[in-house]
Structures are given as structure tokens and as C-alpha cells.
Design an enzyme around this catalytic site. Structure first.
Site, PDB file in Angstrom:
ATOM      1  N   GLY A  33       0.847  -1.185   0.000  1.00  0.00           N
ATOM      2  CA  GLY A  33       0.000   0.000   0.000  1.00  0.00           C
ATOM      3  C   GLY A  33       0.876   1.226   0.000  1.00  0.00           C
ATOM      4  N   GLY A  67       1.123   4.392   1.312  1.00  0.00           N
ATOM      5  CA  GLY A  67       1.701   5.025   2.483  1.00  0.00           C
ATOM      6  C   GLY A  67       2.652   4.129   3.245  1.00  0.00           C
ATOM      7  CG  ASN A  88       4.987   0.240  -0.775  1.00  0.00           C
ATOM      8  OD1 ASN A  88       5.325  -0.745  -0.128  1.00  0.00           O
ATOM      9  ND2 ASN A  88       4.260   0.170  -1.875  1.00  0.00           N
ATOM     10  NE  ARG A 148      -5.463  -3.045  -1.382  1.00  0.00           N
ATOM     11  CZ  ARG A 148      -4.817  -2.585  -2.451  1.00  0.00           C
ATOM     12  NH1 ARG A 148      -4.975  -3.160  -3.625  1.00  0.00           N
ATOM     13  NH2 ARG A 148      -4.017  -1.544  -2.357  1.00  0.00           N
ATOM     14  N   GLY A 198      12.637  10.337 -16.202  1.00  0.00           N
ATOM     15  CA  GLY A 198      12.909  10.986 -14.925  1.00  0.00           C
ATOM     16  C   GLY A 198      11.707  11.741 -14.396  1.00  0.00           C
ATOM     17  CG  ASP A 243       4.170   4.001  -3.079  1.00  0.00           C
ATOM     18  OD1 ASP A 243       3.472   5.007  -3.268  1.00  0.00           O
ATOM     19  OD2 ASP A 243       3.724   2.840  -3.165  1.00  0.00           O
TER      20      ASP A 243
END
Length: 324
Positions: free
Chosen positions: A40, A42, A44, A91, A230, A257
Site C-alpha cells: 500500500g 503510504g 511503502n 486485501r 525521470g 512510493d
């Protein structure tokens, strides 16, 4: 305990990853032992911040046996956390890499449906924090059962707390949160097009499009993710393109993330915006060098950041970033 960074994961997952020699229909496929990670957006970001030597408080939903496993994985990673309990189970996602071709197959299962009381618990938790974070990072999709304005409601709560809100999401939730106003948005090119109402953008038009959403008060900083090219940093006063180093790509899971984490870490260390985006590109690129859901290795980040600082100017895209 005080934390400079709070991460928000409304729709977390147990990320399972493995490899198989070759995909063959209707046959039993012998897979390698699986790897389990807390997944997920956040979460990560929190894991990546930890690898950079930073700290954060992770706030996420968790329910059922998978939710307990998720907490165990987060605890094992050394991340401080609080949970919003859900009746429905957390999940699970499944990633399989075919070693013969290095093709990656990602299976994302639907998450739980949050009840009205569970959604309200999220807002109550944000309004009753016992510390004042400098940055709040939300990344990932919204769970079922919450309205598309939920990130916008979180943005208001973050504003009331006096923190800077960094948002990495897509679709209608992105539009509605931007209308409220956030500190930093990280759209890809397609999302930037949607934000300004055009079908395509040429490279030379990216900074103008980003300044359009800055000018209408959607955010203060835009970092446009450009994949292999990039990223481009745009503020009201200047812009800068940072090329992605050329690396052997094994997986793109968590790369976005990781980029957000690198930028957040740089900001929390008092770095300027140019240093921020370079750190972000280095982290995002380094994440693609590892298989499955492993994110990045700090030594890879250091090496790629050194390349960006020394040679990156040679490979920047030509952009007109002058301000009228």
C-alpha cells in the site's frame, strides 16, 4: 513520541511475490518460495523512509487475519504505527515474475468496503493526533465505501493541523483534493493532462501545465513523474528536469512510493527543492533494480544520486522554465 512524518494508507495490502520459470496455461506452475511485504502506498513510503534512516508514524486500516499479518510485517520492519480496525479483511496482492522473459504479472485484489463509522474513525484519528507532524503523506487508492472527496476531507484536516500534505493518487480523488489545496502533488503525465483538461502535453509544455495548477491554488509544488525520462520539478518560480539513471529494471512495484519517500525524507532533513527531486529520482530508480516488492537498497540510492549530481545536467531535457 513526536514524528515529523505521518503516512496514510487507506487501502493497504499484503504483497506476495514469487517467480516462475515460464507461464503455461492449464498446467501446475512450480513457484519459488513467496516473499511477504506490507503493501500500500503510504506503508511503502514508511518502509522507504526507514531505509533512508528516517522515521514516521504509519496510520493504516487493518482487518481479519490478513490485517494481523500486516501489523506483524510492519512491526518487523521497525515502523511505528496505529491502525483503524475494519470488519472486512485486509486485501492481498500477488506479483509473479516469469524468469525466462523477466515479464512481471501483478494481480491486485479488491480491498474491503469501509463502513461509515470506519471512515469517520479515519477523520477522527487525524483530528485528534497527540503530535504535530511537519508532513502528512497519502499515497494509493481509496477503499470501497468512501466517497471520492475523502482525500479532500483529509486535506482539510491536514491544513487544520498546520502540516504540509503530500498526495500521490489519481482520478477523481486527485481532482477533489487538489481543489481543496495541498502542498505537493506528484502526477504522471496522464494525470497532469487530466488536471489541466488536455489530451496530450509536449515536453516543453509540462512546466506551463504545472504552473497552471499552482496558479489556481491547487498546490505549491508539482513533481511530474515521467517514467524512464525521470521527473520534472515545477514551482511558481522555477523548474528543473532530473533525468533517470539507466539501470537494469527488475520490478516497478513501489518505485513511485520510493520516489515520494525520497522527496519527503529530503524535505524533513531541510533540503531544498532541487535536492528533494534528485533524492526522489534516485530512490525511485533504485527501487526498479530489485525484484518483486523489495523497494530499494540504500547503497544503490547513494550511487545513483552521485550520478545525478555529477552527470545529470548532461541529460536534462530542454525546457523553457522562465517566469514571465
Amino acid at each position: 513520541m513526536n514524528f515529523d512524518v505521518l503516512t496514510i494508507t487507506l487501502n493497504p495490502a499484503i504483497d506476495k511475490s514469487t517467480t516462475v520459470d515460464r507461464f503455461v496455461p492449464e498446467q501446475k506452475l512450480r513457484c519459488a518460495p513467496p516473499r511477504y511485504d506490507a503493501g500500500g502506498g503510504g506503508l511503502n513510503v514508511s518502509k522507504a523512509l526507514r531505509r533512508l534512516g528516517g522515521d514516521s508514524l504509519a496510520l493504516f486500516s487493518a482487518g481479519g487475519p490478513p490485517g494481523q499479518l500486516l501489523q506483524d510485517l510492519v512491526r518487523k520492519a521497525g515502523i511505528s504505527y496505529r491502525i483503524i480496525e475494519t470488519q472486512e479483511w485486509t486485501r492481498e496482492n500477488f506479483t509473479v515474475t516469469e524468469t525466462e522473459s523477466n515479464a512481471q504479472y501483478r494481480f491486485n485484489l479488491p480491498g474491503p468496503t469501509l463502513s461509515a463509522s470506519e471512515a469517520q474513525s479515519w477523520l477522527d484519528s487525524l483530528s485528534s493526533l497527540d503530535f504535530k507532524p511537519a508532513y502528512v503523506v497519502a499515497s494509493g487508492s481509496l477503499p470501497n465505501g468512501v466517497s471520492t472527496d475523502f482525500y479532500a476531507r483529509i486535506a482539510r484536516a491536514v491544513q487544520n493541523a498546520g502540516a504540509r500534505f503530500i498526495l500521490d493518487t489519481s482520478g477523481q480523488p486527485l481532482f477533489e483534493a487538489a481543489n481543496v489545496g495541498v502542498f505537493l502533488l506528484k502526477p504522471n503525465l496522464n494525470e497532469l493532462c487530466a488536471l489541466v483538461g488536455v489530451e496530450t502535453l509536449e515536453t516543453v509544455d509540462i512546466d506551463d501545465a504545472a504552473r497552471e495548477i499552482i496558479g489556481r491554488g491547487d498546490c505549491e509544488v508539482v513533481v511530474v513523474s515521467m517514467g524512464p525520462q525521470g521527473a520534472m520539478l515545477v514551482t511558481r518560480d522555477f523548474c528543473e528536469h532530473v533525468p533517470a539513471p539507466s539501470v537494469k529494471k527488475l520490478s516497478t512495484v513501489g518505485a513511485g512510493d520510493s520516489m515520494v519517500a525520497g522527496m519527503t525524507w529530503a524535505l524533513s532533513q531541510g533540503r531544498d527543492y532541487r535536492q528533494m527531486i534528485r533524492q526522489g529520482v534516485a530512490c525511485g530508480s533504485a527501487a526498479t533494480m530489485n525484484p518483486g516488492t523489495e523497494l530499494f537498497q540504500p547503497q544503490d540510492v547513494e550511487r545513483l544520486l552521485a550520478w545525478i549530481n555529477q552527470y545529470g545536467t548532461r541529460y536534462r531535457l530542454p525546457t523553457d522554465c522562465t517566469v514571465d
